[in-house]
Write a protein that holds these residues in place. Structure first.
Motif: not given
Length: 123
Positions: A5-8, A45-47, A52-58
């Motif tokens: 898991v690396n993105w949500f 700061g996500s990398d 922790g997985a990186t992610g975004a609000l979309v």
């Protein structure tokens, strides 16, 4: 194999409202960007080098907030403290702090737009 898991992505109809909610609850900041029709707010700061997985609000066509489907768990120091922040920021608890045995504690909530999200802590 390492955890894959690396993105949500968490759907939103109101990007600014979502940024305010998640910033208040988790104390994180966001970096806004656009990728074609996608309006995104990525957790700053996500990398791939840190925990922790990186992610975004979309916000985009086809991105619909929902209480159905996948559930993203956010790690925190204490689920009970974070649930209080969720309620104060406009979210709604749907499962209070619950022991999951040797794996700690979990709780589930709806964000202000109706996304089903969860919390996890060891205390």
């Amino acid at each position: 194999m390492a955890n894959p898991v690396n993105w949500f992505e968490i759907p939103t109809k109101d990007l600014e409202k979502a940024i305010a909610f998640y910033s208040e609850v988790f104390g994180v900041s966001f970096e806004k960007t656009e990728m074609g029709p996608l309006h995104m707010a990525m957790i700053a700061g996500s990398d791939r080098e840190t925990y922790g997985a990186t992610g975004a609000l979309v916000q985009a066509d086809g991105y619909v907030p929902s209480a159905n489907g996948s559930v993203v768990y956010f790690g925190c120091d204490d689920v009970e403290i974070s649930l209080k922040k969720v309620e104060k920021a406009g979210g709604k608890t749907i499962q209070p702090k619950t022991s999951i045995g040797e794996y700690g504690f979990a709780a589930h909530f709806l964000d202000p737009e109706g996304n089903h999200v969860a919390l996890h802590s060891m205390q």
